[in-house]
Design a protein around this motif. Structure first.
Motif: not given
Length: 342
Positions: A122-150
């Motif tokens: 149950g320990e986190r291996r990678t830091p969790h990225v919240s929705l607020d963090t994604r929206l506040n840094n949308r330029v970086l968030d849009l670099r993820t393969p899933a977002n670009q595919a969407i």
């Protein structure tokens, strides 16, 4: 031969296909801008850079954009990583835009699905990225393969929608988004000052679509952004949204609308599965989902059969009609009826 290389990736040796493109681009020229060719290059384990350049660039932060000056030449010794004997000898490297040492959003972490962020305990291996963090840094968030595919799937859907309707001789129109006053009911509007006059943002294209039909356009569609002033305490709300609108005149029966919607959605679903397979795979890796199942021809039942099915399931339905009496033919043939039901 002097070459300028622009991009965020480090210069490297070329594959067979890429080497052919570069040779064709630089043949017979002294100075060549090859930024567009650089964008076509993809990272590969087989492609390596010179050891001296690698030592200088291995500590570079993610997100840095560089401009390089070098020579396109035949290698002095055979290259083992590729069969195309072409390499770029880097002479100068310029930093165009330097990224922060610690980015506000880790793109690798933002690309992970929820299950992969935790181990068996149950320990986190990678830091969790919240929705607020994604929206506040949308330029970086849009670099993820899933977002670009969407975004690419949405672009394809818009194109499929447009092409299907154009093939049926629909006309594309653009309805106003800035209105003199509120003209559509049912929702609050954003009011604003328009050079000393009251104005509002459009809630929908409904009125203008109907105006187009009354003007002699028998079939129209509109793809546009609309606004509704609806209060919300969530991060996801519909104050601004994109709609795919269709309006058509009925020649004989409203089943014509059912036929259009049935064929339109089935065509979009089919083309998304065929043309967006790579994008759907990229989305599923981060946001797993079941493949969409649909019928080429949507199931239709009569109103009478629908009532019967409810009663057979043990649910008794009493239907009372206000106004004209329901005709027997409507009960047997239509899924909806004209008189109001109470």
């Amino acid at each position: 031969m002097v070459m300028w290389i622009c991009g965020r990736h480090s210069p490297r040796l070329l594959t067979v296909e890429e080497g052919g493109k570069w040779r064709k681009a630089v043949d017979g020229r002294t100075v060549v801008a090859v930024s567009s060719l650089g964008q076509d290059m993809k990272d590969s384990e087989e492609n390596k850079v010179g050891s001296n350049f690698k030592k200088k660039s291995e500590k570079s932060e993610s997100g840095i954009f560089r401009s390089c000056v070098g020579y396109c030449q035949d290698p002095k010794s055979a290259i083992k990583g590729t069969t195309q004997q072409v390499e770029i000898y880097v002479r100068k490297v310029f930093c165009i835009s330097k990224a922060l040492t610690q980015l506000l959003l880790d793109v690798d972490a933002a690309s992970q699905k929820e299950e992969d962020e935790q181990d068996a305990s149950g320990e986190r291996r990678t830091p969790h990225v919240s929705l607020d963090t994604r929206l506040n840094n949308r330029v970086l968030d849009l670099r993820t393969p899933a977002n670009q595919a969407i975004f690419r799937v949405r672009s394809h859907i818009e194109n499929f929608f447009r092409q299907y309707l154009l093939a049926l001789e629909f006309d594309s129109i653009h309805t106003p988004k800035l209105l003199a006053r509120k003209i559509n009911g049912g929702a609050s509007v954003f009011c604003l000052d328009y050079i000393g006059k009251d104005a509002s943002l459009a809630q929908s294209a409904q009125l203008h679509k109907q105006m187009a039909i009354s003007s002699g356009f028998t079939k129209v569609f509109d793809i546009g952004t609309y606004f509704r002033s609806e209060r919300s305490s969530t991060n996801r709300h519909l104050t601004e949204f994109v709609t795919l609108n269709v309006e058509m005149e009925l020649k004989y029966h409203y089943n014509e609308v059912m036929d259009l919607v049935d064929g339109l959605f089935a065509d979009i679903f089919m083309q998304v599965n065929q043309s967006c397979a790579n994008q759907l795979d990229a989305i599923a890796k981060q946001y797993p989902f079941e493949p969409l199942k649909f019928l080429p021809n949507t199931l239709r039942i009569s109103f009478e059969r629908g009532v019967q099915m409810h009663e057979e399931s043990g649910e008794k339905i009493e239907v009372h009609f206000v106004g004209s009496k329901l005709r027997e033919t409507d009960m047997k043939n239509d899924i909806t009826v004209e008189p109001r039901r109470v």
